[in-house]
Design a protein around this motif. Structure first.
Motif, mmCIF file in Angstrom:
data_model
loop_
_atom_site.group_PDB
_atom_site.id
_atom_site.type_symbol
_atom_site.label_atom_id
_atom_site.label_comp_id
_atom_site.label_asym_id
_atom_site.label_seq_id
_atom_site.Cartn_x
_atom_site.Cartn_y
_atom_site.Cartn_z
ATOM 1 N N ALA A 188 0.854 -1.191 0.000
ATOM 2 C CA ALA A 188 0.000 0.000 0.000
ATOM 3 C C ALA A 188 0.889 1.240 0.000
ATOM 4 O O ALA A 188 2.029 1.212 0.455
ATOM 5 N N ASN A 189 0.347 2.332 -0.527
ATOM 6 C CA ASN A 189 1.044 3.625 -0.463
ATOM 7 C C ASN A 189 0.031 4.745 -0.208
ATOM 8 O O ASN A 189 -0.195 5.596 -1.055
ATOM 9 N N PRO A 190 -0.577 4.717 0.984
ATOM 10 C CA PRO A 190 -1.598 5.721 1.293
ATOM 11 C C PRO A 190 -0.972 7.052 1.705
ATOM 12 O O PRO A 190 0.220 7.150 2.007
ATOM 13 N N GLN A 191 -1.797 8.084 1.733
ATOM 14 C CA GLN A 191 -1.443 9.372 2.317
ATOM 15 C C GLN A 191 -2.238 9.544 3.609
ATOM 16 O O GLN A 191 -3.459 9.346 3.619
ATOM 17 N N GLN A 192 -1.565 9.899 4.675
ATOM 18 C CA GLN A 192 -2.274 10.121 5.926
ATOM 19 C C GLN A 192 -1.371 10.899 6.874
ATOM 20 O O GLN A 192 -0.163 11.024 6.663
ATOM 21 N N ASN A 193 -1.987 11.401 7.940
ATOM 22 C CA ASN A 193 -1.228 12.142 8.933
ATOM 23 C C ASN A 193 -0.431 11.203 9.830
ATOM 24 O O ASN A 193 -0.915 10.135 10.210
ATOM 25 N N VAL A 194 0.768 11.611 10.154
ATOM 26 C CA VAL A 194 1.564 10.980 11.196
ATOM 27 C C VAL A 194 1.781 12.039 12.264
ATOM 28 O O VAL A 194 2.166 13.174 11.959
ATOM 29 N N GLU A 195 1.497 11.661 13.510
ATOM 30 C CA GLU A 195 1.557 12.654 14.583
ATOM 31 C C GLU A 195 2.866 12.555 15.352
ATOM 32 O O GLU A 195 3.363 11.453 15.625
ATOM 33 N N ILE A 196 3.409 13.707 15.699
ATOM 34 C CA ILE A 196 4.584 13.802 16.553
ATOM 35 C C ILE A 196 4.182 14.606 17.786
ATOM 36 O O ILE A 196 3.716 15.747 17.678
ATOM 37 N N ALA A 197 4.335 13.987 18.950
ATOM 38 C CA ALA A 197 3.973 14.649 20.211
ATOM 39 C C ALA A 197 5.212 14.737 21.088
ATOM 40 O O ALA A 197 6.181 13.989 20.928
ATOM 41 N N LYS A 198 5.163 15.640 22.038
ATOM 42 C CA LYS A 198 6.257 15.789 22.979
ATOM 43 C C LYS A 198 6.331 14.562 23.875
ATOM 44 O O LYS A 198 5.329 14.088 24.402
ATOM 45 N N GLY A 199 7.534 14.020 24.058
ATOM 46 C CA GLY A 199 7.704 12.824 24.873
ATOM 47 C C GLY A 199 7.619 13.098 26.349
ATOM 48 O O GLY A 199 7.669 14.258 26.811
ATOM 49 N N ASP A 200 7.499 12.029 27.136
ATOM 50 C CA ASP A 200 7.421 12.185 28.590
ATOM 51 C C ASP A 200 8.750 12.669 29.162
ATOM 52 O O ASP A 200 8.773 13.421 30.138
ATOM 53 N N ALA A 201 9.850 12.209 28.554
ATOM 54 C CA ALA A 201 11.169 12.623 29.023
ATOM 55 C C ALA A 201 11.656 13.824 28.223
ATOM 56 O O ALA A 201 11.202 14.075 27.099
ATOM 57 N N ALA A 202 12.598 14.567 28.796
ATOM 58 C CA ALA A 202 13.145 15.737 28.119
ATOM 59 C C ALA A 202 13.854 15.319 26.838
ATOM 60 O O ALA A 202 14.471 14.235 26.769
ATOM 61 N N ASN A 203 13.771 16.166 25.813
ATOM 62 C CA ASN A 203 14.446 15.950 24.532
ATOM 63 C C ASN A 203 14.024 14.630 23.878
ATOM 64 O O ASN A 203 14.834 13.936 23.273
ATOM 65 N N THR A 204 12.759 14.268 24.027
ATOM 66 C CA THR A 204 12.224 13.090 23.338
ATOM 67 C C THR A 204 10.896 13.455 22.697
ATOM 68 O O THR A 204 10.224 14.410 23.106
ATOM 69 N N ILE A 205 10.540 12.674 21.696
ATOM 70 C CA ILE A 205 9.246 12.826 21.048
ATOM 71 C C ILE A 205 8.591 11.454 20.960
ATOM 72 O O ILE A 205 9.253 10.412 21.094
ATOM 73 N N ASP A 206 7.285 11.447 20.727
ATOM 74 C CA ASP A 206 6.526 10.216 20.501
ATOM 75 C C ASP A 206 5.951 10.257 19.093
ATOM 76 O O ASP A 206 5.444 11.294 18.649
ATOM 77 N N LEU A 207 6.040 9.148 18.410
ATOM 78 C CA LEU A 207 5.452 9.037 17.073
ATOM 79 C C LEU A 207 4.167 8.233 17.169
ATOM 80 O O LEU A 207 4.135 7.166 17.801
ATOM 81 N N GLN A 208 3.109 8.719 16.543
ATOM 82 C CA GLN A 208 1.800 8.058 16.565
ATOM 83 C C GLN A 208 1.311 7.891 15.130
ATOM 84 O O GLN A 208 1.035 8.876 14.444
ATOM 85 N N LEU A 209 1.240 6.637 14.691
ATOM 86 C CA LEU A 209 0.750 6.319 13.349
ATOM 87 C C LEU A 209 -0.566 5.578 13.520
ATOM 88 O O LEU A 209 -0.596 4.415 13.922
ATOM 89 N N ARG A 210 -1.680 6.268 13.228
ATOM 90 C CA ARG A 210 -3.005 5.733 13.509
ATOM 91 C C ARG A 210 -3.546 4.947 12.313
ATOM 92 O O ARG A 210 -3.167 5.164 11.158
#
Length: 838
Positions: free
Chosen positions: A456-478
């Motif tokens: 598959a090659n869909p188009q969709q949003n990928v979310e980047i949120a601030k992580g729980d720890a400093a200088n980290t992020i969380d990636l959310q692919l729904r």
């Protein structure tokens, strides 16, 4: 409940008999014929009558008087016909009085009459499995009371005598009575076993499948019913009998010493019984209190059993039919919660056992509320994602089964998952999972999912949120799914990705292993065993490019030979390079038009070797592209080297005399005649000296003067080099000439204008252009002149001046009046920046 059972009973339909019964078992009045006994020699004559299909022994005494009588009474006072047989003796020799079903051997020999094959020696052809023999009898004695015999055999196979097949098993091992002028053969059970004497057909051996041998000394003037069960041989009980023998004897059929005069036996209404009831029944290992197994005398065809204290599950019922040839079929009605066991007897009659179970629990939730908002529950879906923070009272619910069910709730702070496990009697537990997702920045992305081929090659949003720890992020692919048309198998959450941006760019890397208990969060993905996940990518100036490599253990046994990679490549729509060269993206060539159409520019797309693409620019198959197309002003960047057979660059270089322009390109070339390309070679005071070259190098900044505005488009077979990690800088004596493949804002640099590199506090640079930067500790002039081969260039390639009414100064620091639109050509200072007026 009782009303429901009553309704079932009223709707019951009695089964109909369909199996074979004994012919003329009631000895009907109109079904009698002449008997032709075996008398031998001079005694051959007709003497009396026999019921059709049956034969009564006719033993003729010295005076020629027969001892057979025909009765006329049946049970319950019905007028009809019955059979009465006697024992007799002749000249001191005992003669058994008996009757058999079919033609006896002693009446079947050919003495001038039509040839007979002996039938089956008192038997008939047969094909069912009866369970019992039922009949009515009367019995009287005038002498010594010896026992009478009731005998029946079910068997199959073929017996031979002197290599001649015969139907009569009496040839196997007969008991022979020697009487004057005649032989009487008596059938024995041993004749039907594999151990009997005589010649048996080896290709069709004789098997005794079932038998009954019963005796009585009872005397009665009234008709009495007897029912005797067949005893099935374990070795052959799976076989179906071909023949049946039935024998009634006034004496002991197998023992001539027990034959006494004066014994009479009357027989009527002989028939076979086929059991249609259950021998045993258990529900979850327990017999229902209302079940009665031995109901052979129960003629009802419908039995209702109350098991409303239990809940039906597949396999909870164990039932065994009493009949040897009976079968049990189980059906469950999920609407009425009644399970019907239909017992079909060997004769085709049926009996239903209707078991009423209780209304089952579901073990599910009827409603779920998170942070005051109702979650829409979907049947057979147990994984839900909500956006928000968890608190002690965040989750509330209602159970479908009410007080019959219990529920346990917990929360895993590391995974941001709340679980609710519902337990109810009669059903398996159901666990609901609620994932608390964060509010993040949405990055519209092009996804490429490969697993043995491009899925598959869909188009969709990928979310980047601030992580729980400093200088980290969380990636959310729904709503992740493997195929275009498939259902989502879940959501991918990768927590705690280190992110330390430098100049607006951050390199992303994260590895998860099975110890991290990584799962795709969803009903479809939760069962997948995923030993590890590797995330690599970058987040630069609001553009997200990430590659996820998820390892799937297809068997869940930890055998790496059964591992399958799932590749998920995430690209910004403005990405300059798309790497689909892995074999797991095989087939992407057929989707190339759609792939390119999802990007805002024309990126380089890498495909696996062997993909078929018809001369599409910027598509690299293996290591070769048919053509390279560069769009001036569009960002550029590639991750791998490749060869392009041709080049198309939409920038037209100006050909004015001594008109100097700058460039940086991802490939080198031989400088053509009429074009001068020079590199920074030295610094002479306020002048930068550039040395002409004959060969350029990829990713290196240059100045160019040419009389051919499209000399780049004439290049062939260029070797394109990766720009990732490439050094685009030439530094001499603390002065750096720097190329750029991206449009960017710069500070404290020198931009080329009017033949000079002029210092500006802030400015911008276009892709494929260059600028000058001086080391911070070095004294820097307001502008650098440019010298190519010792010649200082004129004022060329000036940028368009901005218009403003701010304070304007000339290069001598004198403020001039008017606005930029009306000033004479030259270089002026506006807000601390140099502005060229053409």
């Amino acid at each position: 409940m009782k009303k429901q059972l009553l309704t079932l009973a009223l709707l019951a339909v009695a089964g109909t008999a369909g199996a074979q019964q004994l012919p003329n078992g009631s000895f009907d009045e109109g079904k009698w014929g002449d008997c032709i006994p075996f008398t031998g020699g001079a005694y051959k004559k007709t003497c009396g009558k026999c019921p059709v299909s049956w034969t009564i022994s006719h033993v003729i005494g010295a005076n020629g008087t027969g001892k057979k009588e025909v009765g006329s009474q049946e049970p319950n006072g019905n007028i009809g016909s019955a059979v009465k047989i006697y024992n007799t003796t002749t000249a001191g020799n005992p003669v058994p009085g008996y009757m058999t079903l079919g033609t006896t051997w002693n009446t079947a020999k050919d003495f001038g009459r039509s040839a007979k094959d002996g039938g089956t020696f008192g038997g008939i052809s047969f094909k069912y499995k009866p369970d019992a023999l039922e009949f009515y009898f009367k019995r009287s004695i005038t002498g010594e009371n010896t026992r009478s015999s009731f005998i029946a055999y079910l068997w199959n196979g073929t017996v031979t005598q002197n290599n001649v097949p015969v139907s009569s098993p009496a040839f196997g091992n007969p008991q022979k009575y020697n009487m004057p002028n005649r032989d009487i053969f008596v059938l024995r059970k041993d004749d039907l076993t594999a151990s009997c004497q005589g010649d048996k057909n080896p290709t069709n051996p004789t098997h005794l499948i079932a038998s009954l041998e019963e005796y009585t000394t009872e005397t009665t003037d009234a008709w009495t019913k007897k029912t005797y069960e067949f005893k099935y041989n374990d070795a052959y009980k799976a076989e179906t009998p071909e023949f049946i023998n039935v024998i009634f004897a006034a004496s002991d059929y197998f023992n001539s010493s027990n034959v006494t005069d004066g014994v009479s036996l009357s027989i009527d209404d002989v028939k076979l019984i086929y059991y249609k009831h259950l021998k045993s029944l258990t529900i979850d290992g327990t017999t229902p209190p209302t079940f009665v197994g031995d109901d052979t005398q129960n003629n009802t065809n419908e039995v209702n059993i109350d098991a409303s204290d239990k809940y039906y599950t597949e396999g909870c019922i164990s039932a065994k039919a009493a009949g040897a040839g009976a079968k049990v079929n189980e059906t469950y009605n999920s609407n009425t919660h009644v399970c019907t066991l239909k017992v079909t007897a060997g004769d085709g009659e049926m009996k239903n056992y209707n078991i009423q179970f209780g209304v089952p629990c579901t073990g599910k939730l009827s409603s779920l509320t998170v942070n005051g908002t109702a979650v829409e529950l979907v049947a057979d879906k147990y994984y839900y994602v909500v956006t928000g923070d968890y608190a002690a009272n965040s989750v509330s619910y209602v159970k479908e089964d009410g007080d019959k069910a219990t529920a346990a709730k917990s929360y895993d702070a590391d995974k941001h998952i709340s679980t609710i496990t519902v337990t109810a009697p009669g059903v398996e537990d159901h666990t609901y999972y609620v994932k608390f997702a964060k509010t993040g920045d949405k990055y519209m992305s092009n996804l490429f999912i490969g697993m043995g081929g491009l899925l598959a090659n869909p188009q969709q949003n990928v979310e980047i949120a601030k992580g729980d720890a400093a200088n980290t992020i969380d990636l959310q692919l729904r709503d992740f799914k493997l195929g275009e048309d498939g259902d989502p198998i879940g959501d991918i959450f990768v927590y705690g990705i280190p992110c330390n941006p430098v100049n607006g760019s951050a390199t992303l890397h994260k590895v998860l292993t099975k110890d991290d208990n990584f799962r795709i969060f969803g009903d479809g993905g939760s069962s997948l065993v995923l030993p590890n996940l590797v995330l690599d990518g970058d987040l630069t100036n609001g553009k997200l490019n990430v590659a996820l490599t998820i390892t799937w253990d297809m068997t869940g046994e930890g055998d790496e030979s059964n591992y399958m990679p799932i590749l998920v490549n995430v690209y910004s729509p403005s990405a300059t390079s798309v790497d689909l060269s892995d074999e797991n993206f095989t087939g992407a060539g057929s989707e190339i038009s759609k792939i390119l159409g999802n990007f805002s520019n024309s990126p380089i797309v890498y495909l696996p070797e062997g993909e078929e693409v018809n001369a599409v620019a910027n598509v690299v198959v293996g290591t070769t592209a048919s053509s390279l197309s560069l769009a001036d002003g569009n960002d550029w960047g590639v991750t791998k080297d490749f060869t392009a057979a041709a080049v198309s660059y939409d920038r037209v270089f100006k050909t004015d005399a001594n008109y100097v322009q700058s460039f940086v390109l991802p490939f080198g070339f031989t400088v053509p005649t009429g074009t001068t390309v020079a590199e920074l070679s030295s610094v002479n005071g306020d002048n930068l000296v550039f040395k002409p070259v004959t060969e350029t190098v990829a990713n290196k900044p240059y100045l160019v003067v040419t009389n051919d505005g499209e000399f780049i488009n004439k290049l062939k077979n260029v070797q394109v080099k990766a720009t990732t990690g490439a050094d685009l800088t030439t530094t001499v004596d603390g002065v750096s000439h720097i190329g750029s493949y991206t449009a960017q804002n710069v500070e404290g640099v020198y931009g080329y204008a009017n033949g000079k590199f002029v210092k500006a506090n802030t400015g911008s640079v276009k892709p494929f252009r260059t600028y000058i930067k001086v080391a911070g500790t070095q004294a820097a002039p307001m502008a650098f002149g440019v010298n190519i081969e010792g010649t200082v260039t004129g004022i060329n390639n000036a940028t368009t001046a901005a218009t403003a009414k701010e304070a304007i100064y000339n290069l001598q620091g004198v403020r001039v009046s008017g606005d930029l639109k009306h000033l004479t050509k030259g270089v002026y200072i506006v807000n601390g920046q140099k502005v060229v007026v053409k």
